[in-house]
Scaffold this motif. Structure first.
Motif, PDB file in Angstrom:
ATOM      1  N   ALA A   1       0.887  -1.183  -0.036  1.00 40.18           N
ATOM      2  CA  ALA A   1       0.052   0.146  -0.119  1.00 40.18           C
ATOM      3  C   ALA A   1       0.903   1.266   0.027  1.00 40.18           C
ATOM      4  CB  ALA A   1      -1.030   0.074   1.320  1.00 40.18           C
ATOM      5  N   THR A   2       0.315   2.151  -0.616  1.00 36.72           N
ATOM      6  CA  THR A   2       1.162   3.587  -1.054  1.00 36.72           C
ATOM      7  C   THR A   2       1.030   4.351   0.640  1.00 36.72           C
ATOM      8  OG1 THR A   2      -0.769   4.464  -1.901  1.00 36.72           O
ATOM      9  CG2 THR A   2       1.256   3.755  -3.201  1.00 36.72           C
ATOM     10  N   LEU A   3       0.025   3.942   1.265  1.00 31.69           N
ATOM     11  CA  LEU A   3      -0.304   4.711   2.513  1.00 31.69           C
ATOM     12  C   LEU A   3      -0.017   3.708   3.762  1.00 31.69           C
ATOM     13  CD1 LEU A   3      -3.566   6.454   1.659  1.00 31.69           C
ATOM     14  CD2 LEU A   3      -1.426   7.592   1.860  1.00 31.69           C
ATOM     15  N   PRO A   4       0.485   4.305   4.808  1.00 32.22           N
ATOM     16  CA  PRO A   4       0.423   3.486   5.992  1.00 32.22           C
ATOM     17  C   PRO A   4      -0.799   2.797   6.380  1.00 32.22           C
ATOM     18  CG  PRO A   4       1.469   5.714   6.539  1.00 32.22           C
ATOM     19  CD  PRO A   4       0.511   5.708   5.124  1.00 32.22           C
ATOM     20  N   VAL A   5      -0.820   1.540   6.877  1.00 27.94           N
ATOM     21  CA  VAL A   5      -2.067   0.717   7.253  1.00 27.94           C
ATOM     22  C   VAL A   5      -2.081   0.872   8.841  1.00 27.94           C
ATOM     23  CG1 VAL A   5      -3.586  -1.373   7.174  1.00 27.94           C
ATOM     24  CG2 VAL A   5      -2.226  -0.551   5.140  1.00 27.94           C
ATOM     25  N   ILE A   6      -3.063   1.214   9.303  1.00 27.65           N
ATOM     26  CA  ILE A   6      -3.080   1.333  10.906  1.00 27.65           C
ATOM     27  C   ILE A   6      -4.305   0.580  11.401  1.00 27.65           C
ATOM     28  CG2 ILE A   6      -1.788   3.544  10.834  1.00 27.65           C
ATOM     29  CD1 ILE A   6      -4.242   5.117  11.570  1.00 27.65           C
ATOM     30  N   SER A   7      -4.246   0.077  12.642  1.00 31.22           N
ATOM     31  CA  SER A   7      -5.308  -0.437  13.083  1.00 31.22           C
ATOM     32  C   SER A   7      -5.997   0.165  14.496  1.00 31.22           C
ATOM     33  CB  SER A   7      -4.870  -2.170  13.539  1.00 31.22           C
ATOM     34  OG  SER A   7      -3.770  -1.908  14.442  1.00 31.22           O
ATOM     35  N   GLY A   8      -5.328   1.296  14.845  1.00 34.26           N
ATOM     36  CA  GLY A   8      -5.843   2.087  16.048  1.00 34.26           C
ATOM     37  C   GLY A   8      -5.644   3.444  15.854  1.00 34.26           C
ATOM     38  N   ALA A   9      -5.471   4.338  16.758  1.00 35.73           N
ATOM     39  CA  ALA A   9      -5.671   5.721  16.768  1.00 35.73           C
ATOM     40  C   ALA A   9      -3.960   5.912  17.424  1.00 35.73           C
ATOM     41  CB  ALA A   9      -6.636   6.440  17.444  1.00 35.73           C
ATOM     42  N   PRO A  10      -2.949   5.874  16.798  1.00 32.77           N
ATOM     43  CA  PRO A  10      -1.741   5.964  17.527  1.00 32.77           C
ATOM     44  C   PRO A  10      -1.286   7.539  17.562  1.00 32.77           C
ATOM     45  CG  PRO A  10      -1.291   5.809  14.997  1.00 32.77           C
ATOM     46  CD  PRO A  10      -2.915   5.275  15.531  1.00 32.77           C
ATOM     47  N   ARG A  11      -0.584   7.672  18.685  1.00 30.37           N
ATOM     48  CA  ARG A  11      -0.419   9.358  19.105  1.00 30.37           C
ATOM     49  C   ARG A  11       1.059   9.521  18.838  1.00 30.37           C
ATOM     50  NH1 ARG A  11      -4.009  11.407  22.369  1.00 30.37           N
ATOM     51  NH2 ARG A  11      -6.021  10.186  23.094  1.00 30.37           N
ATOM     52  N   ARG A  12       1.771   8.576  18.281  1.00 28.66           N
ATOM     53  CA  ARG A  12       3.192   8.656  18.110  1.00 28.66           C
ATOM     54  C   ARG A  12       3.459   8.132  16.732  1.00 28.66           C
ATOM     55  NH1 ARG A  12       6.007   6.879  23.775  1.00 28.66           N
ATOM     56  NH2 ARG A  12       5.029   8.390  25.120  1.00 28.66           N
ATOM     57  N   LYS A  13       4.595   8.599  16.203  1.00 27.27           N
ATOM     58  CA  LYS A  13       5.034   8.199  15.010  1.00 27.27           C
ATOM     59  C   LYS A  13       3.989   8.546  13.641  1.00 27.27           C
ATOM     60  CE  LYS A  13       7.538   4.163  17.095  1.00 27.27           C
ATOM     61  NZ  LYS A  13       7.799   2.661  16.759  1.00 27.27           N
ATOM     62  N   ALA A  14       3.395   9.412  14.040  1.00 26.20           N
ATOM     63  CA  ALA A  14       2.677   9.813  12.908  1.00 26.20           C
ATOM     64  C   ALA A  14       3.027  11.169  12.272  1.00 26.20           C
ATOM     65  CB  ALA A  14       0.976  10.286  13.295  1.00 26.20           C
ATOM     66  N   SER A  15       3.055  11.428  11.038  1.00 26.09           N
ATOM     67  CA  SER A  15       3.330  12.597  10.462  1.00 26.09           C
ATOM     68  C   SER A  15       2.700  13.623  10.787  1.00 26.09           C
ATOM     69  CB  SER A  15       3.306  12.537   8.619  1.00 26.09           C
ATOM     70  OG  SER A  15       1.951  12.315   8.379  1.00 26.09           O
ATOM     71  N   PRO A  16       3.244  14.753  10.639  1.00 25.32           N
ATOM     72  CA  PRO A  16       2.441  16.093  11.267  1.00 25.32           C
ATOM     73  C   PRO A  16       1.013  16.369  10.580  1.00 25.32           C
ATOM     74  CG  PRO A  16       4.431  16.827  11.004  1.00 25.32           C
ATOM     75  CD  PRO A  16       4.516  15.363  10.476  1.00 25.32           C
TER      76      PRO A  16
END
Length: 245
Positions: free
Chosen positions: A194-209
């Motif tokens: 995938a060209t976008l990150p695949v996340i399973s929750g609502a992370p508060r860290r390691k996310a781009s601005p």
């Protein structure tokens, strides 16, 4: 003449304009039409009719119009105090936000039409419910659905610049809400390709601005909805995990 048909045509038009490799299939809507408030035993009702039954405390009738699995989930949510069954709290929140805002702040809301902010500010004093407010603000130019969106934009403080940026840049991630075995196989491939990150929750860290901005709106929307229930579960969004079947 009907909203769902207009929406389908808009999708088809976009698919053709962009040349997407998507085959469109028309599926006839069976039973009640969009926003049809009537409900009859044994017939397929609209979501509007089911909500109206719940607002009138005709719960068993509402449950009977739903698939068994859906009615069990709804019944469990209502009994646990985790269902928003009244527009009164939402209306109080919307009117409070509107009365606090200046005309300039209202006009800067996402998608706000020119001059509509003055009408909305005036109607906030005249209306005694969310339904009456929407009716007073509705016109040929500004349909009811659009007025309701403005109310949510106001609660989220979604401004024009932010909305335009989100529309221009598109999504920052793919968030998984649930999956069956076939979906899990697809997710395994997506995490690699995938060209976008695949996340399973609502992370508060390691996310781009940029992703962080979108996640903040997700969390805010969830927290606001929670406050409309009898038993709010604040910060539940950060603990949610996908439903796997």
């Amino acid at each position: 003449r009907h909203p769902n048909n207009s929406l389908a045509l808009a999708y088809i038009k976009r698919i053709r304009e962009k040349g997407y490799p998507i085959e469109t299939i028309a599926v006839e809507r069976i039973g009640a039409r969009f926003h049809d408030a009537r409900a009859s035993p044994g017939e397929i009702a609209s979501a509007t009719a089911i909500r109206n039954l719940l607002l009138r405390s005709e719960r068993e009738f509402a449950y009977s119009l739903l698939p068994d699995a859906s009615s069990r989930i709804l019944k469990r949510s209502i009994e646990s105090g985790h269902a928003a069954l009244s527009d009164d709290r939402l209306w109080r929140a919307v009117r409070q936000a509107m009365l606090r805002a200046s005309p300039g702040e209202l006009s800067d809301l996402a998608e706000m039409g020119e001059g509509l902010e003055n009408r909305m500010a005036r109607c906030a004093y005249e209306a005694d419910s969310l339904g009456s407010f929407v009716s007073l603000c509705t016109s040929r130019r500004y349909p009811a659905g659009r007025i309701r969106r403005y109310c949510i934009h106001m609660l989220l403080n979604l401004r024009r610049d932010a909305s335009l940026k989100f529309q221009k840049n598109g999504p920052a991630y793919i968030r998984v809400l649930g999956a069956n075995p076939t979906g899990r196989e697809l997710l395994a491939k997506m995490r690699k390709s995938a060209t976008l990150p695949v996340i399973s929750g609502a992370p508060r860290r390691k996310a781009s601005p940029y992703a962080g901005e979108i996640l903040r709106f997700e969390r805010a929307a969830t927290e606001i909805w929670e406050t409309l229930t009898d038993s709010p579960r604040l910060k539940a969004e950060s603990r949610l995990v996908p439903v796997m079947s």
